[in-house]
Design a protein around this motif. Structure first.
Motif, PDB file in Angstrom:
ATOM      1  N   UNK A   9       0.830  -1.206   0.000  1.00 58.77           N
ATOM      2  CA  UNK A   9       0.000   0.000   0.000  1.00 58.77           C
ATOM      3  C   UNK A   9       0.862   1.252   0.000  1.00 58.77           C
ATOM      4  N   UNK A  10       1.913   1.262   0.799  1.00 61.83           N
ATOM      5  CA  UNK A  10       2.801   2.422   0.851  1.00 61.83           C
ATOM      6  C   UNK A  10       3.573   2.575  -0.459  1.00 61.83           C
ATOM      7  N   UNK A  11       4.112   1.478  -1.006  1.00 58.96           N
ATOM      8  CA  UNK A  11       4.840   1.547  -2.282  1.00 58.96           C
ATOM      9  C   UNK A  11       3.928   2.093  -3.374  1.00 58.96           C
ATOM     10  N   UNK A  12       2.720   1.562  -3.441  1.00 56.07           N
ATOM     11  CA  UNK A  12       1.774   2.028  -4.465  1.00 56.07           C
ATOM     12  C   UNK A  12       1.418   3.491  -4.276  1.00 56.07           C
ATOM     13  N   UNK A  13       1.263   3.933  -3.027  1.00 53.94           N
ATOM     14  CA  UNK A  13       0.936   5.333  -2.757  1.00 53.94           C
ATOM     15  C   UNK A  13       2.045   6.279  -3.179  1.00 53.94           C
ATOM     16  N   UNK A  14       3.271   5.886  -2.939  1.00 53.56           N
ATOM     17  CA  UNK A  14       4.404   6.726  -3.341  1.00 53.56           C
ATOM     18  C   UNK A  14       4.482   6.825  -4.862  1.00 53.56           C
ATOM     19  N   UNK A  15       4.256   5.717  -5.546  1.00 54.75           N
ATOM     20  CA  UNK A  15       4.270   5.727  -7.010  1.00 54.75           C
ATOM     21  C   UNK A  15       3.089   6.510  -7.581  1.00 54.75           C
ATOM     22  N   UNK A  16       1.931   6.401  -6.939  1.00 53.79           N
ATOM     23  CA  UNK A  16       0.762   7.148  -7.411  1.00 53.79           C
ATOM     24  C   UNK A  16       1.004   8.651  -7.327  1.00 53.79           C
ATOM     25  N   UNK A  17       1.781   9.086  -6.343  1.00 55.44           N
ATOM     26  CA  UNK A  17       2.129  10.502  -6.220  1.00 55.44           C
ATOM     27  C   UNK A  17       2.931  10.974  -7.433  1.00 55.44           C
ATOM     28  N   UNK A  18       3.812  10.141  -7.956  1.00 57.89           N
ATOM     29  CA  UNK A  18       4.561  10.489  -9.170  1.00 57.89           C
ATOM     30  C   UNK A  18       3.595  10.670 -10.330  1.00 57.89           C
ATOM     31  N   UNK A  19       2.658   9.739 -10.489  1.00 57.56           N
ATOM     32  CA  UNK A  19       1.656   9.842 -11.557  1.00 57.56           C
ATOM     33  C   UNK A  19       0.853  11.120 -11.398  1.00 57.56           C
ATOM     34  N   UNK A  20       0.377  11.380 -10.181  1.00 54.50           N
ATOM     35  CA  UNK A  20      -0.431  12.577  -9.932  1.00 54.50           C
ATOM     36  C   UNK A  20       0.335  13.848 -10.279  1.00 54.50           C
ATOM     37  N   UNK A  21       1.617  13.884  -9.954  1.00 53.72           N
ATOM     38  CA  UNK A  21       2.426  15.067 -10.256  1.00 53.72           C
ATOM     39  C   UNK A  21       2.655  15.223 -11.758  1.00 53.72           C
ATOM     40  N   UNK A  22       2.931  14.139 -12.468  1.00 57.24           N
ATOM     41  CA  UNK A  22       3.116  14.220 -13.926  1.00 57.24           C
ATOM     42  C   UNK A  22       1.822  14.629 -14.620  1.00 57.24           C
ATOM     43  N   UNK A  23       0.691  14.213 -14.067  1.00 54.85           N
ATOM     44  CA  UNK A  23      -0.622  14.507 -14.660  1.00 54.85           C
ATOM     45  C   UNK A  23      -1.271  15.762 -14.085  1.00 54.85           C
ATOM     46  N   UNK A  24      -0.554  16.543 -13.281  1.00 60.34           N
ATOM     47  CA  UNK A  24      -1.144  17.652 -12.524  1.00 60.34           C
ATOM     48  C   UNK A  24      -1.688  18.787 -13.383  1.00 60.34           C
ATOM     49  N   UNK A  25      -1.083  19.067 -14.505  1.00 61.20           N
ATOM     50  CA  UNK A  25      -1.488  20.212 -15.326  1.00 61.20           C
ATOM     51  C   UNK A  25      -2.664  19.840 -16.235  1.00 61.20           C
ATOM     52  N   UNK A  26      -3.226  20.846 -16.863  1.00 64.20           N
ATOM     53  CA  UNK A  26      -4.343  20.639 -17.788  1.00 64.20           C
ATOM     54  C   UNK A  26      -3.905  19.909 -19.060  1.00 64.20           C
ATOM     55  N   UNK A  27      -2.624  20.023 -19.400  1.00 60.16           N
ATOM     56  CA  UNK A  27      -2.081  19.330 -20.569  1.00 60.16           C
ATOM     57  C   UNK A  27      -1.190  18.178 -20.091  1.00 60.16           C
ATOM     58  N   UNK A  28      -0.955  17.176 -20.941  1.00 60.59           N
ATOM     59  CA  UNK A  28      -0.158  16.015 -20.517  1.00 60.59           C
ATOM     60  C   UNK A  28       1.279  16.378 -20.167  1.00 60.59           C
TER      61      UNK A  28
END
Length: 137
Positions: A9-28
């Motif tokens: 759960x912790x490993x997945x949460x840390x990785x999901x944060x990377x995804x969320x940050x890369x996807x944070x803007x309105x454009x890819x």
């Protein structure tokens, strides 16, 4: 045995944060490819040569069992420079730094995998695959 053991759960949460940050803007988000002389993590680009830029899918990746697997990348149809790809910088759609990654060919153990690291100005650049493994996964 790994020096540290993290729950899935912790490993997945840390990785999901990377995804969320890369996807944070309105454009890819984007993957920018550079020649040697990688600066300190997140430091300014100075003497490094930008070889090409690939656009991430949105969402850019998925996470399962402590592994982030990137979705398809939009190739760079016209490389900016003739050089050897050494490393990559992931930024969100607003060009905010998220992470630096190693580049290699199959079997290299690097995060981003290419069929060749040699780029020719005006040529196509494709990333074959990309994956990050977190902690003790």
């Amino acid at each position: 045995m790994a020096d540290i053991g993290l729950s899935t759960t912790l490993r997945n949460g840390r990785l999901q944060k990377i995804i969320d940050d890369l996807d944070a803007a309105a454009t890819p988000g984007k993957i920018r490819l550079y020649s040697t002389a990688r600066p300190a993590t997140g430091a300014a680009i100075t003497t490094q040569t930008l070889i090409g830029t690939l656009i991430l899918s949105d969402p850019c990746a998925t996470v399962a069992d402590g592994v982030l697997t990137f979705a398809a990348f939009t190739e760079d149809a016209s490389a900016d420079a003739t050089a050897t790809i050494d490393w990559a910088r992931g930024v969100d759609g607003d060009n905010n730094f998220v992470l630096d990654m190693g580049c290699g060919v199959a079997g290299s153990g690097k995060t981003l995998i290419f069929n060749t690291l040699s780029a020719q100005e005006g040529g196509v650049i494709q990333i074959l695959s990309g994956a990050l493994t977190e902690g003790n996964a």
